[in-house]
Design a protein around this motif. Structure first.
Motif, short mmCIF file in Angstrom:
data_model
loop_
_atom_site.label_atom_id
_atom_site.label_comp_id
_atom_site.label_asym_id
_atom_site.label_seq_id
_atom_site.Cartn_x
_atom_site.Cartn_y
_atom_site.Cartn_z
N MET A 86 8.88 -32.77 21.42
CA MET A 86 8.33 -32.19 20.20
C MET A 86 9.43 -31.43 19.43
O MET A 86 9.59 -31.62 18.21
N ILE A 100 3.74 -23.34 20.07
CA ILE A 100 3.87 -22.78 18.71
C ILE A 100 5.21 -22.07 18.56
O ILE A 100 5.92 -22.23 17.57
N ILE A 157 7.94 -24.66 18.27
CA ILE A 157 7.93 -25.34 16.95
C ILE A 157 8.65 -24.45 15.93
O ILE A 157 9.54 -24.90 15.20
N ARG A 158 8.25 -23.18 15.91
CA ARG A 158 8.81 -22.25 14.91
C ARG A 158 10.30 -22.06 15.11
O ARG A 158 11.09 -22.06 14.16
N PHE A 215 -1.71 -35.46 9.81
CA PHE A 215 -1.11 -35.74 11.13
C PHE A 215 -2.19 -36.25 12.09
O PHE A 215 -1.93 -37.07 12.95
N ARG A 216 -3.41 -35.70 11.95
CA ARG A 216 -4.52 -36.08 12.84
C ARG A 216 -4.88 -37.55 12.65
O ARG A 216 -5.19 -38.24 13.60
N GLU A 262 -1.39 -23.13 9.48
CA GLU A 262 -0.33 -24.15 9.37
C GLU A 262 0.98 -23.48 8.92
O GLU A 262 2.05 -23.76 9.44
N ILE A 292 2.35 -21.53 11.94
CA ILE A 292 2.95 -22.37 13.01
C ILE A 292 4.28 -22.96 12.58
O ILE A 292 5.24 -23.00 13.35
N LEU A 293 4.34 -23.42 11.36
CA LEU A 293 5.56 -24.09 10.90
C LEU A 293 6.65 -23.11 10.47
O LEU A 293 7.75 -23.52 10.13
N LEU A 303 -5.70 -22.20 16.20
CA LEU A 303 -4.24 -22.16 16.26
C LEU A 303 -3.73 -23.05 17.41
O LEU A 303 -2.76 -23.80 17.24
N GLU A 304 -4.40 -22.95 18.55
CA GLU A 304 -4.04 -23.78 19.70
C GLU A 304 -4.19 -25.27 19.37
O GLU A 304 -3.33 -26.08 19.69
N ASP A 305 -5.32 -25.58 18.74
CA ASP A 305 -5.62 -26.97 18.37
C ASP A 305 -4.56 -27.52 17.41
O ASP A 305 -4.05 -28.63 17.58
N LEU A 306 -4.22 -26.68 16.46
CA LEU A 306 -3.20 -27.06 15.47
C LEU A 306 -1.85 -27.27 16.15
O LEU A 306 -1.11 -28.21 15.82
N GLY A 307 -1.57 -26.42 17.13
CA GLY A 307 -0.34 -26.55 17.91
C GLY A 307 -0.29 -27.90 18.60
O GLY A 307 0.77 -28.56 18.62
N VAL A 319 -1.91 -30.66 17.71
CA VAL A 319 -1.78 -31.73 16.70
C VAL A 319 -0.32 -31.88 16.27
O VAL A 319 0.22 -33.00 16.22
N ILE A 320 0.32 -30.74 16.01
CA ILE A 320 1.72 -30.77 15.56
C ILE A 320 2.61 -31.25 16.71
O ILE A 320 3.55 -32.03 16.49
N ASN A 321 2.29 -30.82 17.91
CA ASN A 321 3.04 -31.28 19.09
C ASN A 321 3.00 -32.80 19.20
O ASN A 321 4.04 -33.45 19.33
#
Lengths: 146, 156
Positions: A29, A68, A71-72, A143-144, B13, B16-17, B42-46, B48-50
């Motif tokens: 990732m 998270i 990523i950041r 993305f989803r 979003e 996280i980014l 937030l976890e879910d979004l993490g 998805v981005i992962n």
């Protein structure tokens, strides 16, 4: 929650095992995030190594997962590296946002790949900051689907 | 504050980014602790981005280099980075730095240390042996002289 905090002590004892565990889980990732900003694979790998070797020095707030946090920090490291190398060396077709890009995609590229603040993007595109945030949210929602 | 509206505003979003301002970051971290639905989103979004960014897999040599990393060198690297950035600031003022070397120390190869120790120990052994044989030969000479005197006396 965070495996980053308990690892920091052992990492300072030249034991990189916890960093490797995180790398096994999130390495791909982080590499993907870095490649978005630095498309040259060799350079992206250097940033990736630098990221995982400096994990004990990074601040990850309570309640925020490792994913998270990584990523950041991956994005921050990549942007720092890009600035260090001088952006002109890293020619990237994606960052030269073309007119065919959708607005959410263009906003995402400006913020994520070029490191522009949301305020600057909002002013540049004549949008409100809320609309800019919403556009990024819409882009991430895509993305989803993909 | 309505958590659902907050989630839909796009701030998670942004957070996280890494686009969020310091105030926004503090706000998200505060609400994550207060509202479980925000924490879950937030976890879910993490995740998805992962998943989105995990398409490329780095080569095995990257893992090996992380495994072999020496953390002491990180401190040196930070120090060098600081020096480098400081040098950049003064680059316009000072192009070259004149350095006069006034070092009176002699630099030798690291193998000289065991060589010196070995020479020192051997010199002590030879000194002890020399003293031992000197005194031994001296006593033998004296004894020889005494015996010669006794022989001469017996001849007479």
């Amino acid at each position: 929650m965070s495996t980053l905090r308990p690892t920091s002590k052992s990492l300072r004892k030249n034991n990189n095992e916890p960093a490797l565990l995180l790398y096994d889980q999130y390495g791909a990732m982080a590499y993907g995030v870095i490649l978005q900003i630095i498309p040259q694979e060799q350079l992206a790998q250097e940033v990736l190594i630098e990221l995982f070797n400096s994990l004990p020095l990074l601040n990850c707030p309570e309640g925020i997962s490792d994913a998270i946090c990584i990523i950041r920090n991956a994005r921050t490291k990549a942007l720092e590296f890009k600035n260090r190398l001088n952006a002109s060396l890293l020619s990237n077709e994606d960052t030269n946002s073309s007119g065919s890009d959708s607005l959410p995609n263009m906003i995402f590229n400006l913020a994520f790949k070029q490191g522009l603040s949301l305020e600057i993007i909002a002013v540049k595109l004549g949008l409100s900051k809320e609309a800019t945030m919403k556009a990024i949210s819409n882009h991430v929602k895509s993305f989803r689907k993909s | 504050m309505n958590p659902k509206e907050y989630i839909e505003s796009g701030i998670l979003e942004t957070y996280i980014l890494g686009f969020a301002s310091d105030n926004q970051q503090e706000e998200v971290e505060k609400y994550v602790r207060i509202f479980p639905e925000i924490s879950l989103a937030l976890e879910d979004l993490g995740k998805v981005i992962n998943e989105h960014f995990s398409a490329s897999i780095p080569p095995p040599s990257v893992r090996q280099r992380i495994k072999e990393f020496d953390h002491d060198s990180l401190k040196k690297w930070d120090f060098n980075e600081q020096n480098h950035s400081q040098n950049n600031v003064h680059k316009e003022e000072i192009k070259y730095l004149e350095v006069e070397v006034s070092d009176t120390h002699l630099r030798v190869h690291k193998y000289w240390r065991p060589a010196f120790i070995a020479i020192f120990i051997l010199s002590k052994i030879f000194l002890a042996a020399a003293l031992y044989f000197y005194f031994k030969s001296d006593s033998l000479n004296k004894e020889n002289l005494k015996l010669q005197q006794e022989i001469e006396l017996l001849k007479k």
